[in-house]
Motif scaffolding. Structure first.
Motif, short mmCIF file in Angstrom:
data_model
loop_
_atom_site.label_atom_id
_atom_site.label_comp_id
_atom_site.label_asym_id
_atom_site.label_seq_id
_atom_site.Cartn_x
_atom_site.Cartn_y
_atom_site.Cartn_z
N PRO A 229 2.99 3.91 -2.01
CA PRO A 229 2.71 4.17 -3.22
C PRO A 229 4.17 4.36 -3.98
O PRO A 229 4.49 4.03 -5.26
N THR B 95 -2.30 3.79 -0.43
CA THR B 95 -3.16 3.22 -1.65
C THR B 95 -3.68 1.94 -1.32
O THR B 95 -3.30 1.29 -0.62
N HIS C 179 -10.83 1.21 0.83
CA HIS C 179 -10.22 2.58 -0.20
C HIS C 179 -11.40 2.78 -1.16
O HIS C 179 -11.56 3.89 -1.45
N GLU D 147 -5.68 -3.02 -7.71
CA GLU D 147 -6.53 -1.88 -8.20
C GLU D 147 -8.08 -1.98 -8.67
O GLU D 147 -9.21 -1.53 -8.18
N SER E 276 -5.66 7.17 4.38
CA SER E 276 -6.27 7.03 3.19
C SER E 276 -7.08 8.23 2.75
O SER E 276 -7.10 9.31 3.65
N CYS F 104 0.71 -1.21 -0.18
CA CYS F 104 -0.13 -0.05 0.22
C CYS F 104 0.91 1.01 0.03
O CYS F 104 0.35 2.32 -0.23
#
Length: 304
Positions: A60, A122, A227, A128, A246, A58
């Motif tokens: 980035p 993220t 998220h 994703e 987040s 997570c």
């Protein structure tokens, strides 16, 4: 702690002018856990590390993650990096002295005061789009709320359950809250995050509740759902730490006064200094009335 570690890592990298992060996770079989985690042993530490590994995806700015089990070899590796003047966190001196502040927000708060923002975590890398079909089929046109209710008393082994349970959520209050929301806001659906040992089977009977773990999903999928949710609602614990860093609106409940010294907030402060809109803290023990009040205010603000 692994979540806060990621943000501290981002902060240190940015301050050193290096946004590309290489993570080295050392798991020493001779000392696989702290005194608070005696249930993690040399026989099962790899399983625990594997279950936790999605958290490290997570960050980035991470370009690679390496797992090492030979601490002496890693000490030499750190020394080599130091000779090349490559920035690291902790520094070589801090590493050899065993000094690593992975718990507090001290560096994070200083970074925010200087730059007026903090790095945001993220969705785990490569996940994703993993939950798009799930959300389309199970939650279409619904107001999705990710929920985590801390329940140490339900843990499967005595050593796990022996960790502090006074922070556990009062489940009856949560069940009452789910029932109230079902009548007042039928568009709301709750996604219960956490392993099998953190929730009771009674939740199967709630029409406005979905439990991703019962569908074969794991931590990486749950973090993705957090998220992608309209709101996170849960006890101050692991998942709430991810929500904290987040962009997801959140209501973190039962924030422990003892933790105030680690996050740098006076007891009762309603928001982190770096919080975004609709990201609030509640220091009170959960009750259906309290959660309804907090939820309705946030729900209406987000809907508006």
């Amino acid at each position: 702690d692994a979540v806060t570690w990621q943000v501290n890592l981002c902060v240190k990298a940015i301050e050193n002018g290096n946004r590309n992060i290489v993570q080295y996770i050392v798991a020493d079989p001779l000392r696989p856990s702290s005194y608070l985690q005696r249930y993690i042993t040399e026989n099962n530490y790899i399983e625990h590390l594997n279950n936790l590994s999605p958290v490290f995806l997570c960050c980035p700015n991470t370009v690679s993650i390496n797992f090492i089990k030979d601490k002496a070899l890693f000490d030499l590796f750190m020394l080599k990096k130091a000779f090349r003047n490559q920035p690291s966190w902790p520094s070589i001196r801090g590493h050899l002295a065993g000094q690593l502040d992975f718990i507090s927000h001290k560096s994070i708060n200083k970074f925010y005061q200087k730059y007026n923002y903090v790095p945001r975590l993220t969705i785990p890398r490569s996940y994703e789009n993993s939950m798009d079909l799930f959300l389309e089929k199970r939650c279409k046109d619904r107001f999705v709320v990710s929920v985590n209710m801390r329940q140490r008393r339900l843990y499967s082994t005595l050593s796990e359950a022996s960790t502090p349970i006074y922070r556990d959520s009062p489940l009856d209050e949560w069940y009452n809250f789910f029932n109230i929301i079902k009548k007042k806001y039928p568009d709301v659906v709750f996604l219960i995050l956490g392993g099998y040992s953190t929730w009771e089977r009674e939740l199967y009977h709630y029409d406005n509740v979905i439990i991703p773990r019962t569908m074969g999903l794991g931590l990486a999928h749950e973090l993705t759902l957090l998220h992608k949710s309209a709101l996170f609602l849960g006890t101050s614990s692991g998942f709430s730490a991810m929500a904290t860093f987040s962009k997801t609106p959140y209501i973190i409940t039962n924030f422990e006064p003892f933790a105030s010294k680690f996050v740098g907030l006076p007891v009762g402060t309603p928001k982190y200094p770096f919080a975004l809109d609709n990201q609030i803290l509640s220091w009170e023990k959960e009750s259906a009335e309290l959660m309804l009040d907090l939820f309705e205010t946030t729900y209406k603000s987000i809907r508006k």
